[in-house]
Scaffold this active site. Sequence first.
Site: not given
Ligand code: NAD
Length: 394
Positions: A158, A245
């Site tokens: 999401k 949410y």
């Molecule tokens: P994060 O920043 O920790 O991870 C992002 C990942 O994408 C990293 O591994 C990064 O290296 C990679 N990436 C690739 N290209 C990139 C770029 N151009 N810029 C930045 N990062 C890049 O983020 P996250 O918290 O893991 O979130 C990722 C997704 O998961 C989002 O869409 C977020 O909304 C979703 N999420 C959902 C929940 C949930 O409870 N459902 C919780 C957290 C995150």
Amino acid sequence: MKTNHYNLQTDRRKFLKGFTFTLGGTLLGMPLLSHSMDQHIGNLAYEAGTSQTGSQQKKKMGIALVGLGQYSTNELAPALQETQHCYLAGVVTGTPSKAEAWKKKYNIPDKNIYSYDTFDQIANNKDIDIVYVVLPNAMHAEYTIRAARAKKHVICEKPMATTLEDAQRMLDACRENGVQLAIGYRLHFEPFHQRVMELGQKQVYGKVKQIEARNSSDMTDGSLDVWRLNKQLAGGGSLMDLGIYCVQGAIYTMGKPPVAVTARYGEVTKPNYFHSVEQSINWQMEFADGVKAECNTSYADEENLLSAKAEKGWWRLSPAYAYEGKKGETHEGKIDLPNIYEQVRQMDGQAHSFMKNQPSIVPGEMGLRDMRVLMAIYESANAGGKRVEIRYGG
Ligand code: NAD
């Protein structure tokens, strides 16, 4: 970063086996309380399924995580060690050192490790049935579409996308390639939220009269250089990330989506963080029968609530959206339910429906529906609080 949403989870409660309850879900105007956990998880008993993406009988579907950031690292990969219908089969990462570390930690064969450049070759890999897109929001569309073209089912985090056009392209690509698309809406698989769906949709305490939903997480003691603060990558600020949410919570309390929204941006108190995306936003969702949901989200606060008043009672979850430690009460007393490892439940439920070739209870269409609500909230806030009617299915 001090947040309620992105906490590292080290002391996980074990996945509760054999715990059954009613599953609720809503899509567009249709209240869906007909699914049971038995239907979706097969009562957690193993049941051999035929993967739509492979001809052989598979005990478990292989998942490849795309993007090894905090959510994949701290939640999804550990959850995949406990799932019964799916397992961590591969990863897609742009960072060779992460590939090496994950390979060792999770015993992933070299042939199941991809970079963003080699990703399309996943089409030839029979170990991978499902691609789980866990990238910054603006990248969801590209990787979902590439996964669909590789004939893999997709779970996409999401918010589904950052534009309605992208969300529609994702749905089209999955449909055209005969694969399923589900959104990472973990709370549909979670007991407290399932109770809320039941209380609201089955009108256990009469008709819902009023809803309040708040989800805020303080990002202002962390780095300025994060994609969540960059509109191009995130699509928006707290609304896209946390407010979604509240949108979901109000919709599954009611069993139907709102007809109109009114929204206003909050004051920007931390301009060094919030020059690209909004810090906070207050909005009201209006349902067809006049019920209103008052909602708020902020990246500079801590709040976590989903509550409703009905004709003959009330209920409230707080914390409502955190991975663990949910608490709930009604006017009758405490809601006594277990906290579960919800990502385990979510991925097992999604893999099981893919296996059975049944639509997920959180399908891509639900992601698009929510995108319409989010975009209407921005439209209203950008117009200084004008009431915006939402058009679905057009
Ligand atoms: P994060 O920043 O920790 O991870 C992002 C990942 O994408 C990293 O591994 C990064 O290296 C990679 N990436 C690739 N290209 C990139 C770029 N151009 N810029 C930045 N990062 C890049 O983020 P996250 O918290 O893991 O979130 C990722 C997704 O998961 C989002 O869409 C977020 O909304 C979703 N999420 C959902 C929940 C949930 O409870 N459902 C919780 C957290 C995150």
